[in-house]
Design an enzyme around this catalytic site. Sequence first.
Site, PDB file in Angstrom:
ATOM      1  CG  HIS A   9     -10.634   5.567   3.136  1.00 45.99           C
ATOM      2  ND1 HIS A   9     -11.878   5.887   2.655  1.00 45.99           N
ATOM      3  CD2 HIS A   9      -9.966   6.753   3.235  1.00 45.99           C
ATOM      4  CE1 HIS A   9     -11.971   7.198   2.471  1.00 45.99           C
ATOM      5  NE2 HIS A   9     -10.818   7.740   2.804  1.00 45.99           N
TER       6      HIS A   9
HETATM    7  C1  LIG Z   1      -4.030  10.686   0.274  1.00 47.27           C
HETATM    8  C2  LIG Z   1      -4.984  10.407   1.393  1.00 47.27           C
HETATM    9  C3  LIG Z   1      -6.207  11.076   1.427  1.00 47.27           C
HETATM   10  C4  LIG Z   1      -7.111  10.824   2.452  1.00 47.27           C
HETATM   11  N1  LIG Z   1      -8.237  11.595   2.563  1.00 47.27           N
HETATM   12  C5  LIG Z   1      -9.027  11.465   3.668  1.00 47.27           C
HETATM   13  C6  LIG Z   1     -10.075  12.387   3.916  1.00 47.27           C
HETATM   14  O1  LIG Z   1     -10.274  13.359   3.195  1.00 47.27           O
HETATM   15  N2  LIG Z   1     -10.879  12.180   5.005  1.00 47.27           N
HETATM   16  C7  LIG Z   1     -10.696  11.119   5.842  1.00 47.27           C
HETATM   17  O2  LIG Z   1     -11.484  10.955   6.776  1.00 47.27           O
HETATM   18  N3  LIG Z   1      -9.663  10.248   5.649  1.00 47.27           N
HETATM   19  C8  LIG Z   1      -8.814  10.426   4.619  1.00 47.27           C
HETATM   20  N4  LIG Z   1      -7.727   9.609   4.459  1.00 47.27           N
HETATM   21  C9  LIG Z   1      -7.551   8.487   5.389  1.00 47.27           C
HETATM   22  C10 LIG Z   1      -6.966   8.841   6.737  1.00 47.27           C
HETATM   23  O3  LIG Z   1      -6.062   9.897   6.659  1.00 47.27           O
HETATM   24  C11 LIG Z   1      -6.309   7.571   7.291  1.00 47.27           C
HETATM   25  O4  LIG Z   1      -7.294   6.569   7.361  1.00 47.27           O
HETATM   26  C12 LIG Z   1      -5.687   7.743   8.656  1.00 47.27           C
HETATM   27  O5  LIG Z   1      -4.656   8.689   8.607  1.00 47.27           O
HETATM   28  C13 LIG Z   1      -5.127   6.413   9.147  1.00 47.27           C
HETATM   29  O6  LIG Z   1      -4.654   6.587  10.445  1.00 47.27           O
HETATM   30  P1  LIG Z   1      -3.603   5.594  11.102  1.00 47.27           P
HETATM   31  O7  LIG Z   1      -3.217   6.177  12.401  1.00 47.27           O
HETATM   32  O8  LIG Z   1      -4.142   4.215  11.073  1.00 47.27           O
HETATM   33  O9  LIG Z   1      -2.345   5.573  10.118  1.00 47.27           O
HETATM   34  P2  LIG Z   1      -1.490   6.780   9.556  1.00 47.27           P
HETATM   35  O10 LIG Z   1      -2.169   8.065   9.766  1.00 47.27           O
HETATM   36  O11 LIG Z   1      -1.125   6.385   8.171  1.00 47.27           O
HETATM   37  O12 LIG Z   1      -0.196   6.772  10.472  1.00 47.27           O
HETATM   38  C14 LIG Z   1       0.809   5.791  10.433  1.00 47.27           C
HETATM   39  C15 LIG Z   1       2.136   6.471  10.724  1.00 47.27           C
HETATM   40  O13 LIG Z   1       3.121   5.472  10.958  1.00 47.27           O
HETATM   41  C16 LIG Z   1       4.319   5.832  10.283  1.00 47.27           C
HETATM   42  N5  LIG Z   1       5.072   4.601  10.016  1.00 47.27           N
HETATM   43  C17 LIG Z   1       4.813   3.671   9.063  1.00 47.27           C
HETATM   44  N6  LIG Z   1       5.733   2.682   9.135  1.00 47.27           N
HETATM   45  C18 LIG Z   1       6.551   2.999  10.140  1.00 47.27           C
HETATM   46  C19 LIG Z   1       7.692   2.355  10.693  1.00 47.27           C
HETATM   47  N7  LIG Z   1       8.150   1.189  10.225  1.00 47.27           N
HETATM   48  N8  LIG Z   1       8.341   2.969  11.726  1.00 47.27           N
HETATM   49  C20 LIG Z   1       7.900   4.165  12.208  1.00 47.27           C
HETATM   50  N9  LIG Z   1       6.822   4.804  11.706  1.00 47.27           N
HETATM   51  C21 LIG Z   1       6.151   4.211  10.707  1.00 47.27           C
HETATM   52  C22 LIG Z   1       3.836   6.548   9.043  1.00 47.27           C
HETATM   53  O14 LIG Z   1       4.854   7.375   8.518  1.00 47.27           O
HETATM   54  C23 LIG Z   1       2.642   7.329   9.569  1.00 47.27           C
HETATM   55  O15 LIG Z   1       2.995   8.603  10.040  1.00 47.27           O
HETATM   56  C24 LIG Z   1      -6.792   9.846   3.452  1.00 47.27           C
HETATM   57  C25 LIG Z   1      -5.562   9.190   3.432  1.00 47.27           C
HETATM   58  C26 LIG Z   1      -4.655   9.481   2.417  1.00 47.27           C
HETATM   59  C27 LIG Z   1      -3.328   8.775   2.413  1.00 47.27           C
END
Ligand SMILES: Cc1cc2nc3c(=O)[nH]c(=O)nc-3n(C[C@H](O)[C@H](O)[C@H](O)COP(=O)(O)OP(=O)(O)OC[C@H]3O[C@@H](n4cnc5c(N)ncnc54)[C@H](O)[C@@H]3O)c2cc1C
Length: 611
Positions: free
Chosen positions: A534
Amino acid sequence: MSSLQENTFDIIFVGGGAAGSVAAGKLAAANPDLRILILEAGPHSLDVERNVQPVRYMINLLNANKEAKNFTLHISQPTEAVANRQIVFPAGRVLGGGSSVNFMVYTRASASDYDGWEKDHGNPGWGSEALIPLLKEIETYCPRTLNSTHGTSGPLKISFADGHTNVAAQFLDVVEEYDQDRRLTEDWNDFKEANAYGIWAKYINNETGRRSDTAHNFLYNQSDSNNIVIRTESRAIRVLFEGTCATGVEYVVVGQEVISKAHAAKLVVLSSGAFASPAILERSGIGSEQVLRKHGIEPLVDLPGVGENFNDHSLIFTYYSLSDEAETIDHILQGSVSELQEHVQQWRETGKGLIAHNGLNAGFKLRPSPEDRKKMGPAFEKRWNGFYALCPDKPVLVGGPVAAWTSANIPRRDGKYMNLLYCSMYPASTGSVHITSALDPYHPLNFYHGYFEDDSDLAVFQWAYKHLREVARRMPFYRGEIQDFHPAFPEGSEAACKAENMPVAPDAPKIAYSAEDDAAIDDYHRRTIKTAWHALGTCAMKPREKNGVVDSRLNVYGTKNLKVADLSICPDNVGANTYNTALAVGSKAAVLIAEDLGLKLKHVVAEQAHL
Ligand SMILES: Cc1cc2nc3c(=O)[nH]c(=O)nc-3n(C[C@H](O)[C@H](O)[C@H](O)COP(=O)(O)OP(=O)(O)OC[C@H]3O[C@@H](n4cnc5c(N)ncnc54)[C@H](O)[C@@H]3O)c2cc1C
């Protein structure tokens, strides 16, 4: 059209994860003329079984080290507070980001979290009053509820999922009788509840049995429109600028050495998550001068807050043996491909069965009682008085029983197991994430998690372990503890774990722990603590003079046409698993971008085909 025009978009989103997909999808749906490019480091997830079949989440995670197909593994510095271990944080790397690989548990933050973002950190428009309607709009909440904060027509379907197991039901029966300080509730996700048990809802569509991710529900369902271009396996290196105005992005495509460029006429949005967004800023010359100069980067904007304020929820798995009557999903998680396929057939035909499940059917948000707090020591009491006591809607602990063995090396293939997991919601300790290379986007980051640097964090886990062990041993299915996943209590201790054991009566006395036993529990937690996945806070939305990176319209300080829209912008932690907060950030980003650029927004409804 010249190649420059073809490669020029109105908006470039860097990262098609949970927040980025929502923001891009919402803007694209309402503005057919808007040209949006999504650069995504990972592969497509369209109809990919490991991304759409809920039960695969654990198989994917267990294989993250071997295949790393859908994860970027961030490896921390070793710290004494966690027994000199390096902690591995697997971040989702696939279209949909974390939403395509996460555990799918549906947990919402506390209203006071968002209110704090607004009032304490000076961000008008980010309080719960503004964010709850946005969260309501993007979901269809299927379970019965009287709670008016849930949505009824949004693309993300929330359900209790098919294939309930009797382990969760028994856990809830036991806490109802044993834990008179707290209650069972039908819905513990109303932004207020912080001390209750209940069925754990999931981001699973109960009609199709598929994961409710953001890629299928905000991007693939718009594949008929031509205004979103998605370039997968394309990893951003840095933002391009004219002066301090962002004009595009430099990136590399997997398997190619050549550096590509894409241009943005109106806006670049970093939505690469709490690890990659600050790293991209630093590679672009935005960050602490000290960090930048160390890597030979000429500073464009001195923003010392970039990469600081790393927050996470840390987590512990504790395993118990269960009797044969317990229904677990071990046979699916640990089973052979052919065993899995039998269930897949049912799932394909009906959308039902254990494939449409995550084994997590009961959960809790808990706060320690006054009696608990007396035993938690002065460090936690200080934290309680200065933080939790002021906000009764903030849980200290979130977790639940998983009806499965969810680690490697199951003790017995024909055994039945329960993983009683718990994570602390507002650890006092924070960390940081910084680049170690000026231009290489594959280079590991300097990741310091900070877990257990503050003693109050350890006290939370000690209370959690003892409380949940009492619940476990009252479950009629309980048959003992798996020693490797419990503290090594001193020989002869009354608290010693037993590999084979029988349940106790609901009113049996609690286990008495000596000072040595407590030390063994702390030691166990230091040796086994892991991330709850998270990560947030590393490009915090705060005033610049307080180490802020973006303002309340998500603009990066000192730049033009550059925003950040992912969990890195959270100024503080939230009392919930973080997918829901990422959805809030993505939705709010769409509103702000639409306002800035004079665009429209409309309610996105998913096409049936991609549900
Ligand atoms: C294993 C796991 C289990 C989880 N379980 C839960 C759950 O059950 N319930 C819940 O509420 N939350 C859960 N979470 C947390 C939740 O999924 C994340 O907090 C959320 O996805 C974060 O959103 P975000 O948009 O900030 O980043 P992300 O969803 O991580 O998106 C970032 C994106 O940017 C891309 N990226 C990274 N670097 C680059 C780059 N240099 N160039 C281009 N693209 C790039 C990545 O590939 C990714 O697709 C879990 C997370 C994980 C990893």
